[in-house]
Every structure is written in structure tokens, then in C-alpha cells.
Design an enzyme around this catalytic site. Structure first.
Site, PDB file in Angstrom:
ATOM      1  CG  ASP A 313      -1.747   1.206   1.409  1.00  0.00           C
ATOM      2  OD1 ASP A 313      -1.717   2.085   0.513  1.00  0.00           O
ATOM      3  OD2 ASP A 313      -2.453   1.307   2.437  1.00  0.00           O
ATOM      4  CG  ASP A 333      -0.653   7.367 -12.669  1.00  0.00           C
ATOM      5  OD1 ASP A 333      -1.613   8.148 -12.676  1.00  0.00           O
ATOM      6  OD2 ASP A 333      -0.431   6.553 -13.577  1.00  0.00           O
ATOM      7  CB  CYS A 386      -6.097   9.372 -16.085  1.00  0.00           C
ATOM      8  SG  CYS A 386      -6.760   7.996 -15.146  1.00  0.00           S
TER       9      CYS A 386
HETATM   10  C1  SAM Z   1      -3.866   4.942 -12.481  1.00  0.00           C
HETATM   11  S1  SAM Z   1      -3.351   3.316 -12.217  1.00  0.00           S
HETATM   12  C2  SAM Z   1      -1.623   3.486 -12.395  1.00  0.00           C
HETATM   13  C3  SAM Z   1      -1.122   3.397 -13.810  1.00  0.00           C
HETATM   14  C4  SAM Z   1       0.385   3.281 -13.881  1.00  0.00           C
HETATM   15  N1  SAM Z   1       1.048   4.324 -13.145  1.00  0.00           N
HETATM   16  C5  SAM Z   1       0.908   3.270 -15.307  1.00  0.00           C
HETATM   17  O1  SAM Z   1       1.346   4.295 -15.801  1.00  0.00           O
HETATM   18  O2  SAM Z   1       0.877   2.205 -15.933  1.00  0.00           O
HETATM   19  C6  SAM Z   1      -3.504   3.211 -10.482  1.00  0.00           C
HETATM   20  C7  SAM Z   1      -2.941   1.938  -9.866  1.00  0.00           C
HETATM   21  O3  SAM Z   1      -2.831   2.177  -8.471  1.00  0.00           O
HETATM   22  C8  SAM Z   1      -3.097   0.989  -7.764  1.00  0.00           C
HETATM   23  N2  SAM Z   1      -3.404   1.431  -6.391  1.00  0.00           N
HETATM   24  C9  SAM Z   1      -4.541   1.994  -5.927  1.00  0.00           C
HETATM   25  N3  SAM Z   1      -4.400   2.310  -4.638  1.00  0.00           N
HETATM   26  C10 SAM Z   1      -3.146   1.963  -4.277  1.00  0.00           C
HETATM   27  C11 SAM Z   1      -2.407   2.049  -3.065  1.00  0.00           C
HETATM   28  N4  SAM Z   1      -2.945   2.565  -1.969  1.00  0.00           N
HETATM   29  N5  SAM Z   1      -1.137   1.573  -3.058  1.00  0.00           N
HETATM   30  C12 SAM Z   1      -0.584   1.043  -4.170  1.00  0.00           C
HETATM   31  N6  SAM Z   1      -1.235   0.924  -5.333  1.00  0.00           N
HETATM   32  C13 SAM Z   1      -2.501   1.384  -5.382  1.00  0.00           C
HETATM   33  C14 SAM Z   1      -4.229   0.370  -8.547  1.00  0.00           C
HETATM   34  O4  SAM Z   1      -4.305  -1.026  -8.292  1.00  0.00           O
HETATM   35  C15 SAM Z   1      -3.799   0.682  -9.977  1.00  0.00           C
HETATM   36  O5  SAM Z   1      -3.026  -0.353 -10.497  1.00  0.00           O
END
Ligand code: SAM
Length: 464
Positions: A313, A333, A386
């Protein structure tokens, strides 16, 4: 009218599986999840056509892109709300009707066949036949009448339209119009294995026209499955929107920098960071299955050195990093409504609820606050969503700056004086004739690709 390809999946089979996917999607599942389940269900029931998945994806996406029109048509033409299974089959068949892919009689015949193939819809075959014929008879006049309703015209829920209109009084229409255009296929060239010039040549040799629209971004003139993109399997290119490609460019981490890519899957930005410079990247992703996709992508691109994939996380760095661990640069992101990428994910407005915006904004603030202490003095955090909702973008960054006296907003290209973030509203050369006409000028500007999804970027520096 574009006819179906030779040896294509029987339309009745595609409609049947698409109806199952539709039912689950309208119950709240993401379209790709619903689609996978429906195809698996069809495969369990007996032998299926090898291209069934692609056909069902096409039928369901075609319907989602016209969801409000389809549902308004059923409302208008049916005396009462049909049973859910019947309604789902009607909806996906109406999607094909509005897309005008098949002769009218073929569509009705195949929809009736699909209805008769299941006990739950068999008795409604006559009703489906009659409603489709009525829609066909209604023609353009029916569509025109239904499009007087904004939700139908823009294919989005009323709350979504209201929010966009309030946030972007001048641009809301264009945002909604671009969301209805097909998304182009944009490639990112892996400069460790190729170059824009070499890739353009390679694509030309394969009969594919492409245009350079960013530092390493190429826009293909027609979409095709990744397996068919020359150089994809060899890791010479990836698929990534030109707006998303600005992250690594704008963070501009130098060789040797320790970089954290928080929320990293499927690894598009992680890989781009590693392609641009010899950086040490920790890519953190909460979802183990999605973290595996980061590894797959890095392997394909030959970027395994210097990148650590961590399942954890990002909002609790103490669980995956040593107490003294700091980074020179961080990309966050953050998870968001995805309101900036609707043309790629047309299910998004229909899956979100109005309360999601505030919920996601809280999650983003938590991530920002948790990661900020992990940044070295003089280090930079690039915040990305996004989304086109300011609560997740500029407003979020303003609140962050108000909470953190040691944070300084650094201007990004195209950021207006006094702003703390740059909001890229989605653009499409398909949607904008004016833009298409001036595309050649825009093409040379690596910080302003002529075509991109909607992103908000902010660069925050820690005072030393
Ligand atoms: C917008 S996507 C990221 C896209 C990525 N940065 C790319 O360019 O390919 C958001 C990602 O954050 C992950 N996510 C959401 N909350 C999170 C957290 N608290 N810690 C880590 N990952 C998390 C989701 O599972 C998802 O894969």
C-alpha cells in the site's frame, strides 16, 4: 454500411455472450471483468469460435458507447420494462442497430436466434423481433428525438454532465464529445531498443501509417491488436497515451536518482522512467495480480535491472520501506475517477457514483500525505491523475500545498502563471477538424502532443 468480416463469429453467439456481459456490467462490474466472465461461461457451455472474445468485446463496447440512446429507445418503445435478460439482449442488439454494422433483417434474425438459445429469453423472441423492427422503422427521426435529452446526446449520466459543465463552463461540451470518439492507438518507443525514426520505418514497411506526436510517441493511423504491432513482442514499443508519456518527461529524473513510482501497475510510467535514464526505481502496487503485469512489461522491454516491484500500500510506506528510506523523486499516479480517459474506457461514467469523487479525493490526499515525508529535501514529487475533475487535480494540489509548508509548486510546461497544476483536457484529432488542420505544427512540440487523454499534472518540490 460496413459488413462483417469473412469467417466471422456468428452474430447470434456474440450477442448471446455480450448480453451476459451487459447484465453483469449494468449490475456494477467493470466491462473487462464482465466480458471475461461471459466469455468463460460461453466456453464452459461448449466449443466456441476462436475469435469469440474479440467479437464480444466489440459488441459490448459498441453498446456502451451508445448506452443512453439504447436505454432511452427501450424506454420509448417497450410498453413495460423487459426482464433483465431480455433487456440485456435487446440492448446489445440495439447497439449493433445504431452502429449500422449489419443489414436490418440479418440483425433481427440473429437477435431472435440468440433469444431462442436460452430458456430465459426464448419466450421473448417475438418481443425482441418487434422492438428491433420498430427501432429500425424509427430511423434517424427516433434518434433525433431521443437526442434532445443531454444524457443521450453525450452518453453520460446527468450528474456527470452537470459536474463537467460546472468545472469547465467553456470546455464541457468538447470534453464530452471527445469522450465519444474512438481512441487512437499511441505507441511509446523504447529508446533503449529502437528510435522514433527506426520505428516509423518499420511500421511503414508493415504497411502501417504513423505520425510522431511527442518525444517518443507515435500515433498509429489505425488500431490493431498488440501482437500485430511490429516490434511489440521484442520490447521496442509499448502502448501508452501521449498524455501519460509526459510523466517521465516532466519528472526528468537523472541517472542515478532513486525514484519511487507509487501506484505503478501495469507499469507504463515505471518502464518509461527506466527507458529514459539509469534510475533506481521502486514500483509499488497494491494489487498482486496487477504487480505481476509490471514485471511482465519490464521483462518484455528488457528493463529488469534497477527496478524493484513491491506489492504494498503506497499509503503505508512503513510496511514496505525501511524507516530511513527516502527518494530523490516520486511519481504518484493516484487512483481516480478516470474521467479523463472515457474514450478508452466508455464504461467509466456508468460505473461511478457522484459520491466517488469525494471518496477518491480523500484517498489521493492520504497517499500524498503518506509519501511526502519519503521525499529527500530538494526532491520532486510528480502528482498525476487521469481525471478532469478539479477536486482530484488542481483543488487537491492546492489543499496539499496549504497543509505542507515545505512544499513548493514548480511550473510545468503549459502551466498558467499562478496555477499549481496543469490540466490537459482530452483532445482528439478525430473530434476537432481545426486541430487536425493544424496538427503538423503541434507535432513538433514534445510537451504538447496534438492528441491525448485528460490528465492533471502537478510538480511539487520539497524545500531544502
Ligand atoms: C492509475 S493506475 C496506475 C497506472 C500506472 N502508473 C501506469 O502508468 O501504468 C492506479 C494503480 O494504483 C493501484 N493502487 C490503488 N491504490 C493503491 C495504493 N494505496 N497503493 C498502491 N497501489 C494502489 C491500482 O491497483 C492501480 O493499479
Amino acid at each position: 454500411m460496413k459488413g462483417p468480416p469473412a469467417e466471422s463469429v456468428p452474430l447470434a453467439d456474440a450477442l448471446d455472450a455480450a448480453a451476459s456481459a451487459w447484465l453483469e456490467f449494468r449490475a456494477g462490474s467493470a466491462l473487462d471483468v464482465a466480458l471475461e466472465r461471459a466469455v468463460t461461461e460461453a466456453q464452459r457451455a461448449g466449443p466456441t469460435h476462436p475469435r469469440l472474445r474479440a467479437a464480444v468485446l466489440d459488441v459490448t463496447t459498441t453498446a456502451v458507447r451508445r448506452l443512453a440512446l439504447i436505454e432511452a429507445t427501450v424506454d420509448r418503445l417497450a410498453a413495460r420494462k423487459p426482464d433483465p435478460e431480455v433487456d440485456a439482449l435487446l440492448c446489445v442488439a440495439l447497439g449493433q442497430h445504431f452502429a449500422q454494422r449489419y443489414p436490418a433483417h440479418t440483425l433481427v434474425d440473429q437477435a431472435v436466434r440468440a433469444a431462442k438459445s436460452r430458456d430465459s429469453t426464448d419466450a421473448a423472441a417475438g418481443f425482441i423481433n418487434a422492438l428491433l423492427r420498430n427501432a429500425q422503422r424509427g430511423g434517424a427521426a427516433l434518434v433525433e428525438a431521443l437526442c434532445r435529452d443531454e444524457t443521450v446526446r453525450f452518453n453520460a449520466p446527468a450528474w456527470w454532465i452537470t459536474r463537467l459543465r460546472k468545472s469547465w463552463p467553456k470546455d464541457w461540451r468538447r470534453i464530452l464529445e471527445v469522450a465519444q470518439t474512438p481512441a487512437p492507438l499511441i505507441l511509446r518507443v523504447n529508446t533503449r531498443r529502437s528510435s522514433c525514426e527506426r520505428m516509423l520505418q518499420r511500421l511503414r514497411e508493415a504497411g502501417l501509417d504513423a505520425t510522431r506526436i511527442g518525444e517518443v510517441a507515435l500515433r498509429l493511423d489505425r488500431a490493431l491488436p498488440v501482437e500485430q504491432i511490429p516490434g511489440f513482442a521484442q520490447g521496442e514499443v509499448s502502448v501508452q497515451d501521449a498524455g501519460a508519456q509526459l510523466a517521465a518527461r516532466w519528472l526528468n529524473a537523472p541517472a542515478g536518482a532513486r525514484v519511487l513510482d507509487a501506484c505503478a501497475a501495469p507499469g507504463g510510467k515505471t518502464a518509461h522512467l527506466a527507458e529514459r535514464a539509469d534510475v533506481q526505481v521502486d514500483a509499488v502496487e497494491m494489487d498482486p495480480a496487477r504487480a505481476a503485469r509490471i514485471r511482465d512489461n519490464l521483462n518484455r522491454l528488457g528493463l529488469t535491472e534497477g527496478v524493484r516491484v513491491i506489492v504494498g500500500d503506497a499509503g503505508a510506506p512503513q510496511t514496505w520501506a525501511a524507516p530511513q528510506q527516502r527518494y530523490d523523486a516520486i511519481v504518484l499516479d493516484a487512483p481516480c475517477t478516470a474521467s479523463g480517459i472515457v474514450r478508452r474506457h466508455p464504461d467509466v461514467p456508468w460505473l461511478r457514483r457522484p459520491t466517488d469523487v469525494a471518496l477518491l479525493a480523500r484517498a489521493q490526499a492520504r497517499l500524498l500525505d503518506a509519501l511526502w515525508p519519503r521525499l529527500n529535501p530538494a526532491g520532486r514529487l510528480l502528482y498525476v491523475v487521469c481525471s478532469v475533475f478539479p477536486e482530484e487535480g488542481a483543488r487537491q494540489v492546492e489543499s496539499f500545498l496549504a497543509r505542507h509548508a515545505d512544499a513548493i509548486s514548480r511550473p510545468l510546461p503549459r502551466q498558467a502563471a499562478g496555477d499549481v497544476a496543469v490540466q490537459l483536457l482530452p483532445t482528439s484529432v478525430v473530434a476537432s477538424a481545426a486541430l487536425a488542420a493544424s496538427a503538423n505544427e503541434a507535432l513538433t512540440d514534445d510537451d504538447a502532443p496534438s492528441e491525448h487523454d485528460g490528465f492533471c499534472y502537478a510538480l511539487l518540490e520539497k524545500s531544502s
